[in-house]
Design an enzyme around this catalytic site. Structure first.
Site, short mmCIF file in Angstrom:
data_model
loop_
_atom_site.label_atom_id
_atom_site.label_comp_id
_atom_site.label_asym_id
_atom_site.label_seq_id
_atom_site.Cartn_x
_atom_site.Cartn_y
_atom_site.Cartn_z
N TYR A 57 -2.44 -3.41 -31.08
CA TYR A 57 -1.73 -2.00 -31.23
C TYR A 57 -0.26 -3.25 -31.14
CZ TYR A 57 -3.90 2.06 -30.83
OH TYR A 57 -4.46 3.14 -31.38
N LYS A 74 -16.82 -6.14 -25.93
CA LYS A 74 -17.43 -6.59 -26.69
C LYS A 74 -17.73 -7.53 -26.79
CE LYS A 74 -19.28 -5.82 -31.01
NZ LYS A 74 -20.17 -4.96 -31.42
N ASP A 102 -19.71 -0.46 -28.86
CA ASP A 102 -20.77 0.24 -29.52
C ASP A 102 -22.04 1.16 -29.25
OD1 ASP A 102 -21.94 -2.17 -28.94
OD2 ASP A 102 -22.95 -2.53 -31.18
N ASP A 125 -8.40 4.55 -27.95
CA ASP A 125 -8.20 5.44 -28.48
C ASP A 125 -9.53 6.19 -29.73
OD1 ASP A 125 -6.64 7.12 -31.02
OD2 ASP A 125 -6.52 5.18 -32.18
N ASP A 182 -10.80 10.36 -29.16
CA ASP A 182 -11.13 11.04 -30.04
C ASP A 182 -13.05 11.66 -30.03
OD1 ASP A 182 -8.80 10.90 -30.54
OD2 ASP A 182 -9.42 11.63 -33.47
C1 IPM Z 1 -3.33 8.85 -29.36
C2 IPM Z 1 -3.60 8.85 -30.85
C3 IPM Z 1 -2.35 7.46 -31.66
C4 IPM Z 1 -2.39 5.79 -30.88
C5 IPM Z 1 -1.34 7.76 -33.25
C6 IPM Z 1 -1.01 8.47 -33.56
C7 IPM Z 1 -0.40 6.17 -33.24
O1 IPM Z 1 -3.82 8.73 -31.21
O2 IPM Z 1 -2.16 8.69 -28.81
O3 IPM Z 1 -4.48 8.88 -29.32
O4 IPM Z 1 -3.34 5.66 -31.85
O5 IPM Z 1 -2.65 5.94 -29.83
MG MG Z 2 -5.51 8.93 -31.27
#
Ligand code: IPM
Ligand code: MG
Length: 355
Positions: A141, A190, A222, A246, A250
């Site tokens: 990032y 990884k 993975d 990240d 999710d």
């Molecule tokens: C999160 C989001 C952010 C990230 C984006 C919006 C930049 O996906 O907070 O998980 O990747 O950190």
């Molecule tokens: Mg995210």
């Protein structure tokens, strides 16, 4: 008195943040705390209003507050702007960096009432309670990025950098949190491919000597992605680098039924930042469909981590449990027999359980 910067942002951000503020106000009334809320512009909303995704005023406001409550940023309208003006690279990431928020805590908790809300099988997700600790100010990032022209097209470069110090401070937090929980820490990397992951693994292994009671398990990312849906109960505390965190959070959110249930706390500096783990959801923005619970639960984390108001944090979390037990559901967690509510009513139902 606690000073809170409120940054609703874009999309569903402007719908869910007021619900969390409503809940915090009910806490302040009941327990006699004074929360001072000051709103600021961020993301696309700030671009539209003042031409910059992270205006100086907003950054100052955050520095002068004790905690920041953030909704979400971004949307298709701003996706084609030059990268430094985009809500993500121009606002959220610099804000995390400026506040020194290197540690992102994302609790992945399945509430019993939502056992049937997930697309995954009940017996697999039952009892899910994982604390994911994502490194937030390093890695891909924030490494150097560039483009070059080549005779046939272009070349794009992202750089993945981690220093020993960055790894130690996040891994230490992992061990400390593991000590307060089941004393099992999964470190995700990884290391079979990436040099940064090899340093990560060596460093975490070295630090483990200071925490002999914690069982440390290294796992490739993975494999972790697969294990999370195969048998999530094997995990208690996970620590990992920025990008892996990240993606894995999710994925892990579906263990709770919906990403609309996943709060987060970003810590490490003087000011903590609290935001749902989900995005601005432009597809449902403005329709009152958004689930405010991730933001409300983020507000509970604010009380716990920034203000040390542990009992009050628990009151919010218990109120969420009750509301779910009573069957109230936004569309993302709807199931047969659920009582449909919109964003605002969900917030009101939580308040009802507090006052
Ligand atoms: C999160 C989001 C952010 C990230 C984006 C919006 C930049 O996906 O907070 O998980 O990747 O950190
Ligand atoms: Mg995210």
């Amino acid at each position: 008195m606690y000073k809170i910067a409120v940054l609703p942002g874009d999309g569903i951000g402007v719908e869910i943040v007021p619900e969390a503020v409503k809940v915090l106000k009910s806490i302040s009334q009941k327990y006699g705390h004074t929360f001072e809320f000051t709103e600021g512009l961020i993301g696309g909303a700030a671009i539209d209003a003042v031409g910059a995704p992270l205006p100086d005023d907003t950054l100052q406001l955050c520095h002068n507050s004790e905690a920041v409550l953030l909704g979400a940023i971004g949307g298709p309208k701003w996706d084609t702007l030059p990268v430094h003006l985009r809500p993500e690279a121009g606002a959220l990431l610099p804000l995390r960096k400026a506040l020194g928020l290197y540690a992102n805590l994302r609790p992945v908790m399945l509430y019993d009432a939502l056992l049937d809300a997930s697309t995954l099988k009940k017996e697999v997700i039952e009892g899910t309670d994982i604390m994911v600790i994502r490194e937030l100010t390093g890695g891909l990032y924030f490494g150097e990025k560039r483009r070059e022209k080549t005779p046939t097209g272009q070349l794009a470069v992202d750089t993945l950098i981690y220093s020993t110090e960055e790894i130690v401070r996040i891994a230490r937090l992992g061990f400390e949190i593991a000590m307060k929980r089941k004393k099992v820490l999964h470190s995700i990397d990884k290391a079979n491919v990436l040099e940064s992951s090899r340093l990560w693994r060596e460093t975490v292994t070295g630090l483990a000597k200071e925490y002999p009671q914690v069982e440390l398990i290294h796992m490739y990312v993975d494999n972790c992605a697969m294990q999370l849906v195969r048998w999530p109960k094997q995990f208690d505390v996970i620590v990992t680098e920025n990008m892996f965190g990240d993606i894995l959070t999710d994925q892990a959110s579906m263990l709770t039924g919906s990403i609309g249930m996943l709060p987060s706390a970003s810590l490490g500096g003087k000011v903590g930042l609290y935001e749902p783990s989900h995005g601005s959801a432009p597809d449902i923005a403005g329709q009152k469909k958004a689930n405010p619970l991730a933001t409300i639960l983020s507000a509970a984390m604010m009380l716990r981590y920034s203000f040390n108001l542990n009992d009050e944090a628990k009151v919010i979390e218990d109120a969420v449990v009750k509301v779910l037990d009573l069957g109230y559901r936004t569309p993302d967690i709807m199931e047969d027999g659920g009582k449909p509510v919109d964003t605002e009513e969900m917030g009101s139902r939580v308040v009802e359980q507090i006052i």
